[in-house]
Write a protein that holds these residues in place. Structure first.
Motif, mmCIF file in Angstrom:
data_model
loop_
_atom_site.group_PDB
_atom_site.id
_atom_site.type_symbol
_atom_site.label_atom_id
_atom_site.label_comp_id
_atom_site.label_asym_id
_atom_site.label_seq_id
_atom_site.Cartn_x
_atom_site.Cartn_y
_atom_site.Cartn_z
ATOM 1 N N ASP A 217 0.818 -1.217 0.000
ATOM 2 C CA ASP A 217 0.000 0.000 0.000
ATOM 3 C C ASP A 217 0.851 1.267 0.000
ATOM 4 O OD1 ASP A 217 1.009 -0.208 2.531
ATOM 5 O OD2 ASP A 217 -0.914 -0.118 3.570
ATOM 6 N N GLY A 218 2.179 1.094 -0.115
ATOM 7 C CA GLY A 218 3.059 2.257 -0.112
ATOM 8 C C GLY A 218 3.410 2.765 -1.491
ATOM 9 N N VAL A 219 2.953 2.058 -2.533
ATOM 10 C CA VAL A 219 3.201 2.468 -3.912
ATOM 11 C C VAL A 219 1.856 2.799 -4.549
ATOM 12 C CG1 VAL A 219 4.122 1.791 -6.156
ATOM 13 C CG2 VAL A 219 5.244 1.000 -4.062
ATOM 14 N N SER A 220 1.715 3.997 -5.036
ATOM 15 C CA SER A 220 0.436 4.441 -5.573
ATOM 16 C C SER A 220 0.186 3.872 -6.969
ATOM 17 C CB SER A 220 0.388 5.968 -5.641
ATOM 18 O OG SER A 220 1.304 6.452 -6.615
ATOM 19 N N GLU A 221 -1.088 3.829 -7.348
ATOM 20 C CA GLU A 221 -1.443 3.401 -8.697
ATOM 21 C C GLU A 221 -0.866 4.368 -9.725
ATOM 22 O OE1 GLU A 221 -5.464 2.510 -9.479
ATOM 23 O OE2 GLU A 221 -5.689 1.086 -7.824
ATOM 24 N N GLN A 222 -0.785 5.640 -9.356
ATOM 25 C CA GLN A 222 -0.221 6.630 -10.267
ATOM 26 C C GLN A 222 1.248 6.325 -10.569
ATOM 27 O OE1 GLN A 222 -2.039 7.284 -7.611
ATOM 28 N NE2 GLN A 222 -3.821 8.471 -8.321
ATOM 29 N N SER A 223 1.992 5.856 -9.552
ATOM 30 C CA SER A 223 3.402 5.516 -9.761
ATOM 31 C C SER A 223 3.543 4.336 -10.713
ATOM 32 C CB SER A 223 4.068 5.188 -8.422
ATOM 33 O OG SER A 223 4.084 6.317 -7.570
ATOM 34 N N ILE A 224 2.677 3.335 -10.546
ATOM 35 C CA ILE A 224 2.710 2.167 -11.425
ATOM 36 C C ILE A 224 2.351 2.570 -12.853
ATOM 37 C CG2 ILE A 224 1.685 -0.091 -11.896
ATOM 38 C CD1 ILE A 224 1.229 -0.360 -8.866
ATOM 39 N N ASP A 225 1.281 3.355 -12.997
ATOM 40 C CA ASP A 225 0.849 3.779 -14.333
ATOM 41 C C ASP A 225 1.921 4.615 -15.024
ATOM 42 O OD1 ASP A 225 -1.569 2.467 -14.066
ATOM 43 O OD2 ASP A 225 -2.633 4.238 -13.334
ATOM 44 N N ALA A 226 2.597 5.462 -14.263
ATOM 45 C CA ALA A 226 3.649 6.298 -14.838
ATOM 46 C C ALA A 226 4.818 5.439 -15.320
ATOM 47 C CB ALA A 226 4.131 7.325 -13.810
#
Length: 216
Positions: free
Chosen positions: A173-182
């Motif tokens: 839960d420490g990595v955002s979906e936005q970080s993955i998508d980017a």
């Protein structure tokens, strides 16, 4: 500890990672389904830590730590086996790996990475797209994501899978979906520089991502 004259390598002979190579540059190499393994084989018949290859002075020993067994040249390993050049290691029913004493003795039939239009060589971390090598190389997060997708061979990788492979020290839960998508977007952009006519990374809404790697 005495260092061996040459550094052995493992070459995947079968399975979704066929053609990939791993250097035994450390005193221990772990094979299994776990994301922390050096050689990750994502198959339900493979234990989280299925086997390991350890260096003892000038010898390399294969140690079975699994539930479903390890075979070398068709014979079941009884706890430990001293590796010899060209030994074929069967990891359950999921994959076969060839132990090569050094890259200098690598047979020609195993010398090049296999795959589709996209080819990845784990040993050197080199990537080819549609016949062109990616240069400059990918960033570490980009490479880790591509290696995960490549190893799954078209199967879906969830966002949790991506976090475990790309950011192994992070909490889920420490990595955002936005970080993955980017990260996915940046990797797509790099791949398109060499092959703009094909979308290699497919987003499967509600599930994750998969690699679409067509044949040449």
């Amino acid at each position: 500890m005495t260092q061996p004259k040459d550094t052995p390598i493992l070459v995947a002979q079968t399975g979704s990672q066929s053609g990939q190579r791993w250097s035994l540059s450390k005193d221990e190499l772990i094979i299994g389904r776990g994301a922390d393994c050096d050689v990750m084989i994502d198959d339900k018949t493979v234990s989280r830590h299925h086997a390991k290859i350890v260096r003892e002075t000038d010898k390399w020993l294969l140690v079975d730590t699994s539930k479903n067994g390890v075979h070398v040249n068709g014979q079941a390993v009884q706890e430990k086996h001293e590796q010899q050049d060209s030994d074929v290691i069967a990891i359950a029913t999921a994959a076969k790996l060839v132990f090569i004493a050094s890259e200098a003795t690598l047979p020609l039939s195993l010398s090049l990475p296999k795959g589709g239009r996209l080819k990845l060589d784990v040993l050197s971390r080199r990537v080819w797209v549609h016949g062109h090598e990616i240069d400059p190389p990918f960033s570490l997060p980009q490479y880790r994501l591509l290696e995960l997708l490549y190893a799954r061979n078209g199967e879906i990788c969830t966002r949790e899978d991506v976090i475990k492979s790309v950011w192994p020290e992070a909490q889920i839960d420490g990595v955002s979906e936005q970080s993955i998508d980017a990260l996915v977007r940046r990797l797509r952009d790099r791949l398109s520089e060499s092959d703009a006519d094909h979308q290699y990374i497919v987003t499967v809404r509600g599930h994750g991502f998969r690699l679409d790697n067509p044949s040449q």
